[in-house]
Write an enzyme that holds these catalytic residues in place. Sequence first.
Site, PDB file in Angstrom:
ATOM      1  N   LYS A 154       1.947 109.439  41.709  1.00  0.00           N
ATOM      2  CA  LYS A 154       2.751 108.410  41.034  1.00  0.00           C
ATOM      3  C   LYS A 154       4.192 108.910  40.994  1.00  0.00           C
ATOM      4  O   LYS A 154       4.453 109.988  40.463  1.00  0.00           O
ATOM      5  CB  LYS A 154       2.225 108.186  39.618  1.00  0.00           C
ATOM      6  CG  LYS A 154       3.091 107.249  38.752  1.00  0.00           C
ATOM      7  CD  LYS A 154       2.464 107.091  37.357  1.00  0.00           C
ATOM      8  CE  LYS A 154       3.385 106.317  36.412  1.00  0.00           C
ATOM      9  NZ  LYS A 154       2.800 106.255  35.040  1.00  0.00           N
ATOM     10  N   ASP A 156       7.759 108.196  39.605  1.00  0.00           N
ATOM     11  CA  ASP A 156       8.529 107.439  38.614  1.00  0.00           C
ATOM     12  C   ASP A 156      10.002 107.347  39.052  1.00  0.00           C
ATOM     13  O   ASP A 156      10.371 107.916  40.091  1.00  0.00           O
ATOM     14  CB  ASP A 156       8.393 108.133  37.244  1.00  0.00           C
ATOM     15  CG  ASP A 156       8.489 107.137  36.096  1.00  0.00           C
ATOM     16  OD1 ASP A 156       9.050 106.046  36.289  1.00  0.00           O
ATOM     17  OD2 ASP A 156       8.007 107.469  34.987  1.00  0.00           O
ATOM     18  N   SER A 188       6.997 103.487  41.138  1.00  0.00           N
ATOM     19  CA  SER A 188       7.545 102.781  39.969  1.00  0.00           C
ATOM     20  C   SER A 188       8.785 101.962  40.328  1.00  0.00           C
ATOM     21  O   SER A 188       9.386 101.320  39.464  1.00  0.00           O
ATOM     22  CB  SER A 188       7.883 103.777  38.854  1.00  0.00           C
ATOM     23  OG  SER A 188       6.726 104.456  38.447  1.00  0.00           O
ATOM     24  N   ARG A 213       4.211  99.954  40.156  1.00  0.00           N
ATOM     25  CA  ARG A 213       4.364  99.556  38.764  1.00  0.00           C
ATOM     26  C   ARG A 213       5.315  98.379  38.697  1.00  0.00           C
ATOM     27  O   ARG A 213       6.464  98.484  39.068  1.00  0.00           O
ATOM     28  CB  ARG A 213       4.897 100.742  37.935  1.00  0.00           C
ATOM     29  CG  ARG A 213       3.842 101.822  37.661  1.00  0.00           C
ATOM     30  CD  ARG A 213       2.911 101.434  36.521  1.00  0.00           C
ATOM     31  NE  ARG A 213       3.721 101.170  35.347  1.00  0.00           N
ATOM     32  CZ  ARG A 213       4.030  99.938  34.903  1.00  0.00           C
ATOM     33  NH1 ARG A 213       3.549  98.859  35.472  1.00  0.00           N
ATOM     34  NH2 ARG A 213       4.795  99.778  33.850  1.00  0.00           N
ATOM     35  N   ASP A 217       6.460  99.324  30.921  1.00  0.00           N
ATOM     36  CA  ASP A 217       5.321 100.162  30.544  1.00  0.00           C
ATOM     37  C   ASP A 217       4.520  99.502  29.430  1.00  0.00           C
ATOM     38  O   ASP A 217       5.087  98.926  28.500  1.00  0.00           O
ATOM     39  CB  ASP A 217       5.806 101.514  29.996  1.00  0.00           C
ATOM     40  CG  ASP A 217       6.241 102.453  31.105  1.00  0.00           C
ATOM     41  OD1 ASP A 217       6.248 102.042  32.282  1.00  0.00           O
ATOM     42  OD2 ASP A 217       6.580 103.607  30.777  1.00  0.00           O
TER      43      ASP A 217
END
Length: 403
Positions: A154, A156, A188, A213, A217
């Site tokens: 992942k 970010d 993300s 994403r 959040d």
Amino acid sequence: MIFTLILSVTLCSISQGLDNGLAVTPPMGWLSWERYRCNIDCDNDPDNCISENLYTAMADAMVTEGYKDKGYEYVNVDDCWMEKERDANGTLVADRKRFPHGMKWLADYMHAKGLKLGIYEDFGTFTCGGYPGSEFYLQKDAETFASWGIDMVKLDGCNSNIQDMEYGYPAMSLFLNQTGRPMLYSCSWPAYVVFSKQIPDYKKIASYCNIWRNYADIQDSWDSVRGIIEFYGNDTGNFSLVAGPGNYNDPDMIIVGDYGLSYDQQRVQMAMWAIMSAPLLISVDLRNVKPEAKALLQSDILIRINQDANGSMGKRIMKNGAMEIWTKKLGFDFKGMAFAFLNLDDGGGPLRVNMRLYEIGLTNTEGYNVTEGFTGEFIGVLKPYDVINASVNPSGIWLGMAY
Ligand SMILES: *[C@@H]1O[C@H](CO)[C@@H](O)[C@H](O)[C@H]1NC(C)=O
Ligand SMILES: *[C@@H]1O[C@H](CO)[C@@H](O)[C@H](O)[C@H]1NC(C)=O
Ligand SMILES: *[C@@H]1O[C@H](CO)[C@@H](O)[C@H](O)[C@H]1NC(C)=O
Ligand SMILES: *[C@@H]1O[C@H](CO)[C@@H](O)[C@H](O)[C@H]1NC(C)=O
Ligand SMILES: *[C@@H]1O[C@H](CO)[C@@H](O)[C@H](O)[C@H]1NC(C)=O
């Protein structure tokens, strides 16, 4: 930008969604962030701090509590796992106190149980929690992750420049690919584009990322879940169209079994994430889940809807005040359908819905076997002009399946 040159060659050769053989259906697993955040206080909170003990405990529970048998397989580390400095060679190092055996050991632990290990990094100079970011180290970090046996990354986007993302995220995709180790790539990227009030280029994102994403959040609250559902209902930029095998929009973690949602609201999240073909990454203490929440997380029907091989993302097809209708086509031939009546009102009693099948797109004159989506209870063989009667609780959902 060092990677622009390399990319201008590679970019043109890829036109479809990223195809690394991963995320054929939405990935299922566990992710630490929403529940455990950046809790690094292992002295006072040893059972809940970000440490190898937490991830091995979750892996153990994933097996013994039956999640693995239902298809949950990724155990994903999020932020705050690193030392504050890279080593002398510029390699990332897991916190020596909290991960004394290191990440390779942790990956081996997962693999021995038939599970997979995911890890977290950030495209910018620092992670959101202030740990070393991957900017200027993308290739090195991709190689490090591969050498550890990582299965999902992942990436970010804190502490980075949004204009660099359209080069940086594809660059990492290329570097992950070049390691030769299949690693599911979670970006993300669009979340940051949406924050900056622009519409992401979802086709481009899908050509480099397995999941991405999309939107803010998740927090442990109904407000948060409702806001995400609204964003997905709006579908601004038509991101529903790029979902399919290998590529999924990620509305963020499942919080069923945490503190913030009523039972009805937990049903909404689980059913809606199934309809939206969302990754099912639970962020909850798997050692300690109430039976009713566990039944939702392990529901065969909801998982089947989520994991449908066609991979199409369900859509909001009608909105009338607080009442919404969502449908997800199922199967290679789109013969089946999951449909939901969603009541977003937060007061009063149940709303009654009477719908003829054709009004929600079920027009096959041969009729359909219709079942209730949570219990699987058979409702009947219904034709397009037959009526479905449903009662939908406030901040609640009624789910049906037709096939
Ligand atoms: C740095 O790399 C060299 C050469 O590969 C190796 O011998 C050395 O142990 C590494 N240092 C660290 C701190 O890992
Ligand atoms: C790398 O990309 C190629 C072309 O899309 C793909 O066939 C291959 O499976 C990828 N390999 C890895 C390790 O991701
Ligand atoms: C969805 O669209 C409506 C109407 O355009 C807008 O008011 C609302 O802010 C949007 N919601 C989200 C979460 O994007
Ligand atoms: C999304 O699709 C609709 C209809 O298919 C089209 O009218 C619209 O322009 C598209 N919007 C974007 C931002 O691509
Ligand atoms: C999904 O179903 C649609 C409609 O039948 C079809 O065009 C598409 O190829 C299917 N995709 C997959 C991956 O099965």
